[in-house]
Structures are given as C-alpha cells and as structure tokens.
Write an enzyme that holds these catalytic residues in place. Structure first.
Site, PDB file in Angstrom:
ATOM      1  N   THR A   1      12.516  -1.582  56.969  1.00 44.12           N
ATOM      2  CA  THR A   1      11.544  -2.580  56.529  1.00 44.12           C
ATOM      3  C   THR A   1      11.090  -2.236  55.109  1.00 44.12           C
ATOM      4  O   THR A   1      10.952  -1.064  54.780  1.00 44.12           O
ATOM      5  CB  THR A   1      10.326  -2.533  57.471  1.00 44.12           C
ATOM      6  OG1 THR A   1      10.749  -2.923  58.767  1.00 44.12           O
ATOM      7  CG2 THR A   1       9.187  -3.424  57.001  1.00 44.12           C
TER       8      THR A   1
ATOM      9  N   GLY B   1       7.814  -8.387  65.189  1.00 47.52           N
ATOM     10  CA  GLY B   1       7.350  -7.020  64.968  1.00 47.52           C
ATOM     11  C   GLY B   1       5.998  -6.984  64.300  1.00 47.52           C
ATOM     12  O   GLY B   1       5.277  -7.984  64.230  1.00 47.52           O
TER      13      GLY B   1
HETATM   14  N1  GLY Z   1       8.569  -2.488  61.440  1.00 48.21           N
HETATM   15  C1  GLY Z   1       9.533  -3.479  61.652  1.00 48.21           C
HETATM   16  C2  GLY Z   1       9.601  -3.939  63.015  1.00 48.21           C
HETATM   17  O1  GLY Z   1       9.429  -3.172  63.964  1.00 48.21           O
HETATM   18  O2  GLY Z   1       9.832  -5.100  63.190  1.00 48.21           O
END
Ligand code: GLY
Length: 315
Positions: A182, A212
């Site tokens: 991310t 998410g």
């Molecule tokens: N941090 C990205 C996700 O878990 O969607």
C-alpha cells in the site's frame, strides 16, 4: 510568514526481499520528487499528496493502481482516500475496478461532491461524470500478479489438504512475509496546512468486495491541522480495528511528538491485535514520524534542508 514545506511518502511495510529494495526506493523517491515539485511552486499539501500517490499508483512495484495484488477472482479491486487537514474535507473510493488512479477520483469527491465516500460502480460513475476516464480491469493486471495469485492459491490448497478443515480462501494478510505494498503520502505546505492520501490494491487473494483500512477515514489515512496527517500501510483488518491513523493523530494532539507517536502506534498495533505494518506522520510544525513493526518499509521524506529514503527506519 510562509511555512517550510515537508513531504513524507511510504510504499509498503513487510519482509521485502533484497532484490526488491532498489525498485521500492526508486519508486518512493520518484513520488517524493513529484510531490515536492507541487509544494515548491506554492501549491497545496492536498495537491502534493495526490501527485505523489499517483506516481506510486502508476509504478507497478507497488500494490496500488496497475500491478496491484489480485483478489480471489483474479481481479484488481482498488481503494483510496485523500484528506485535507485544513478543512477536514475527505474523499474516498472503495472496491473500484476500472480506475487507473483511484486517488484522482477520491480527490474529485473531496473537491466536487457533498459526499465523502463512493464504492464500486457508483464510484466509477462519479469519476467518469467528472472527467476521469475508465479503463478495463485487464489493463490493471500484470503477469507477475497472475503468477503471484496462482502460487498463493496453490499453496493454500496444499495446506488445506494437509490440515483438513482449513478454509482455502482464509483471509490473507496475517503473515508479515506476505507483501503489503500500500502507498501513501503526508505533506505540509507553505500555507501551514497538512494533508494525507493512501491508495491500495488491498491484500492478495482477498474476497471480492473486501474493503481494507486504506480508504477508511482514521484507519488508513487521516489529516487534521489541529493534530497531524497520517498514512498507514500493512495488514488492514487489525489497523481498522484500532482506527490507527486517528489514534496516532490523537497522541500528537495531546502534545506528543510524531516520532514517538508513530512508534507507539506500531507497538500498540502489535500488542493489542498482533497486527503488522507501518505508518508515516507529520504535524503542522513539520515534525515527522516514520515507524514500522515489519522487517522493512519503503519510505522517503524531504524538507528544505534534507532528503532521505530507505527501507528500514530505526526507532
Ligand atoms: N492496508 C491495505 C489493506 O489491508 O487493504
């Protein structure tokens, strides 16, 4: 008196292997350069975080935009959020499948909609109506990720055979060796305002429709001039449970420095819910915090005096 600008970016926190380090450092450095150009010409922190994130969405190194992880059905499904610390205006998109740069759609929502959040088809319709071209989902998929998903699903199937009763499609992301790429950015502009943005393809093999932390206000991203701008990366479900970006901003509002607060956030994530990930934080005084509880996290920051990038941040 104008404030000196500051920009911090991240590109994922996990046990990144040595051979991937260079591409990650190059990617976050390119994003930093794009965002810094915006700040240098006197534009807003909001513009800067948008531009920095667009660069990483366009870079296939990261789990954002084209080249993102595939969901269980072999599709790319993207989430993004952008937030303005001066006004608390925010724009978010979730589960979009036909946008190359979901952060651009999020920005349009922030600037041109009375709403804060759009998902799926409605988000794409909003984007198209506001001049953002749609693409095919296939345009976001790269061979590396088709192979990645195939291997992962084969491993799960094998595990399922040897441990009867396991779910082949168990939620992914628990393991810090699984990539979490991310991306995000936080910025302080010459007017003294802060902003944050985060964008993701989510976790590998996620269930279709799974959202998410990244695009949820206070979880994957937060910005308030009265506290801080924060962007997180890592395994989304634990981060969501702790509303971690806002939790961190609240520590700063209470008088703690971003550096300490970022590290505390990572300790809290690990101790409270056994989560893993990373965070970047910035306050209006230009103090930054960068922390992760994974072996590595791609990060970079720039001030008028200094620029640094790396994959390990010592606390
Ligand atoms: N941090 C990205 C996700 O878990 O969607």
């Amino acid at each position: 008196m104008p404030t000196d600008p500051v920009l911090v970016v991240h590109g994922g926190a996990w046990a990144m292997p040595d051979e991937m380090v260079e591409a990650h450092i190059r990617g976050v450095t390119n994003a930093l350069a794009a965002g810094w150009r915006v700040l240098e010409r006197g534009s807003t922190a909001l513009d800067a975080v948008e531009e920095a994130v667009v660069i990483m969405e366009d870079d296939e190194t990261f789990d954002a935009g084209r080249g993102s992880f595939l969901n269980r059905d072999g599709k790319v499904q993207l989430d993004a959020l952008i937030m303005d610390g001066a006004t608390l205006r925010a724009g978010g998109v979730g589960c979009v499948e036909h946008l190359r740069n979901p952060v651009r759609a999020a920005r349009k929502i922030l600037s041109e909609s009375p709403h804060v959040y759009f998902v799926g088809e409605g988000a794409e319709r909003f984007a198209a109506e506001h001049g953002i071209p749609l693409c095919r989902n296939e345009d976001l998929i790269i061979p590396r990720e088709v192979e990645h998903l195939g291997k992962y699903q084969a491993e799960l199937a094998q595990r399922d055979e040897s441990h009867h009763g396991n779910d082949l499609f168990a939620p992914s992301g628990e393991d810090a060796t699984i990539s979490h790429d991310t991306v995000g950015a936080v910025a302080l502009d010459r007017h003294g305002n802060i902003a944050a943005a985060t964008s993701t393809g989510g976790t590998l093999n996620k269930a279709p429709g799974r959202l998410g932390d990244s695009s949820l206000i206070g979880c994957g991203c937060y910005a308030d001039n009265e506290s801080a701008a924060a962007s997180t990366t890592g395994w989304g479900e634990p981060i969501m449970k702790l509303v971690l970006a806002k939790w961190t901003a609240d520590r700063i509002a209470a008088g703690n420095l971003p550096e300490w607060s970022a590290q505390e956030a990572m300790n809290y994530l690990k101790q409270r819910v056994n989560g893993h990930g990373g965070i970047i934080v910035l306050n209006r005084e230009g103090h930054i915090g960068i922390a992760h509880n994974t072996p590595r996290m791609a990060w970079a920051y720039k001030t008028v005096k200094k620029q640094e990038a790396g994959v390990v941040r010592e606390s």
